[in-house]
Design an enzyme around this catalytic site. Structure first.
Site, mmCIF file in Angstrom:
data_model
loop_
_atom_site.group_PDB
_atom_site.id
_atom_site.type_symbol
_atom_site.label_atom_id
_atom_site.label_comp_id
_atom_site.label_asym_id
_atom_site.label_seq_id
_atom_site.Cartn_x
_atom_site.Cartn_y
_atom_site.Cartn_z
ATOM 1 N N CYS A 99 25.799 36.484 8.116
ATOM 2 C CA CYS A 99 25.201 35.312 8.249
ATOM 3 C C CYS A 99 24.658 34.995 9.777
ATOM 4 O O CYS A 99 25.423 34.546 10.541
ATOM 5 C CB CYS A 99 25.579 34.057 7.585
ATOM 6 S SG CYS A 99 25.376 32.515 7.985
ATOM 7 N N CYS A 124 25.494 31.449 10.819
ATOM 8 C CA CYS A 124 26.853 31.364 11.089
ATOM 9 C C CYS A 124 27.331 31.639 12.486
ATOM 10 O O CYS A 124 28.073 31.134 13.080
ATOM 11 C CB CYS A 124 27.838 31.950 9.980
ATOM 12 S SG CYS A 124 27.243 31.470 8.229
#
Lengths: 104, 296
Positions: free
Chosen positions: A29, A32
């Site tokens: 991600c 993230c």
């Protein structure tokens, strides 16, 4: 203080007292990855006020399921074991700090 | 693209082009991102009557002047789409496809072409509504998703998502042909993709499921992906303060995020080429001051 990586067996114990900030993320991600250093820096800045944890949703699908996480990064604030607030997606450090502070 | 640029400028309308020129004059390294043929909104203008020095100039000619000017100053246009801009503190990280590029300052000059969100979209963003199939696909393992795609390139994301999801309903809003017949042709190796030619109207969360209302009835799934050509500035830059549909700026074209500036139509009316060019100039000079203050 820094962000401590935890898995589901340690989860309940980690959040049971005081204010805990848990960052739910995954290795694939992008947002993230961007949020991780922001949380790291905030954990230093807020040392003693809140404990910071990180959890990989792929390794811990049970917890992700429990909180109905549909999008990550997902940052949740827990107070004495209870979830009191959540924040989805990347946020710059000043805004993230304000989010944690209003839940202290 | 491993180095950190002084300034990344997003948009190739008058504001972006003007900012790139000024930043280059001031000896800053510039990454100019946008359409290689400069903004459509310039070339499609019939006639511009108030651009000083260029009386009654057709939009297409003005666009050519912009391109010539950039070429003369050796400023290349990088024709790639920025999906996210992250304010990291003393620098910015720009996500371009799956790649990250860094810049000390950013000038947002993306115009106002983004549409209105669907009813229910903002409230459910990150809670069942997502803009990035490749980002959130893994959370849909064994689940059902609806994808609304605004350009053919999103079909690749649908294929990727269908690898994990149990079922994907794809709504290509750009296609005119009979969609139901398209699924086997578009997704030959993904029998779990259903293509529907309907017009999305709104989004609602009901009993833990996401419901997309369309002119052809409701579609229910675990999540809805909206893959648009352009997103609103607040979603492009998390944490950016808006003023209605526009980005909030001061006289220096500074936003609430230190190091991030905005110029052109995105900051509000009047929507005029010459106003945009002027703001691009101010934004570039403000960015130069910011970059210099970082180096002290």
């Amino acid at each position: 203080m820094s962000v401590k990586k935890i898995d589901s067996p340690e989860f309940q114990d980690a959040i049971k007292s005081g204010v805990s900030v848990v960052d739910f993320n995954a290795t694939w991600c992008g947002p993230c990855k961007m949020l991780a250093p922001v949380l790291e820096s905030l954990s230093e800045e807020m040392a003693g006020k809140a404990a910071f944890y990180a959890m990989d949703v792929d390794d811990n699908p049970d917890i992700a399921q429990q909180f109905g996480i549909a999008s990550i990064p997902y940052v949740a604030v827990f107070k004495d074991g209870q979830k009191v607030d959540e924040q989805v997606g990347f946020v710059p450090q000043p805004q993230l700090k304000a989010f944690v502070e209003r839940n202290l | 693209m491993g180095k950190r640029y002084d300034v990344a400028i997003i948009g190739t309308g008058p504001a972006g082009v003007s900012a790139a020129i000024t930043a280059t004059v001031r000896n800053k390294s510039v990454l100019l991102l946008g359409s290689a043929s400069v903004s459509d909104k310039v070339s499609k203008a019939h006639m511009i009557q108030n651009y000083p020095g260029l009386p009654d100039i057709p939009g297409q000619e003005l666009a050519q002047h912009f391109l010539d000017h950039l070429k003369k100053m050796e400023i290349p246009i990088t024709d790639r789409k920025v999906t996210m801009i992250y304010a990291m503190g003393d620098y910015f990280s720009l996500q371009i496809d799956q790649e990250f590029v860094e810049a000390s300052a950013v000038i947002l000059a993306i115009g106002v072409s983004f549409g209105k969100p669907f009813p229910g979209e903002d409230e459910n963003l990150g809670r069942g509504v997502s803009y990035c199939a490749t980002c959130d696909a893994a959370l849909y393992r064994g689940k059902e998703a609806v994808v609304v795609g605004y350009a053919p390139k999103e079909e690749a994301d649908v294929r990727f998502l269908a690898e994990m999801a149990q079922k994907v309903t794809y709504i290509p809003v750009y296609k005119k042909e009979d969609a139901a017949a398209m699924a086997p042709e578009l997704f030959p190796d993904r029998p779990n993709v259903e293509v529907k030619q309907v017009k999305p109207l709104g989004i609602e969360k009901r009993d833990g499921r996401m419901v997309l209302a369309t002119d052809g009835g409701e579609i229910s799934a675990d999540g809805i992906f909206l893959l648009r050509e352009s997103v609103s500035p607040g979603k492009l830059v998390p944490g950016l303060e808006l003023d209605g549909n526009h980005v909030k700026v001061d006289r220096k074209m500074a936003t609430n995020l230190p190091g991030l500036f905005a110029a052109g139509d995105i900051t509000g009316t009047p929507y005029q080429y010459v106003k945009s060019a002027g703001e691009g100039n101010v934004a570039a000079l403000s960015a130069v001051s910011w970059i210099d203050s970082l180096k002290k």
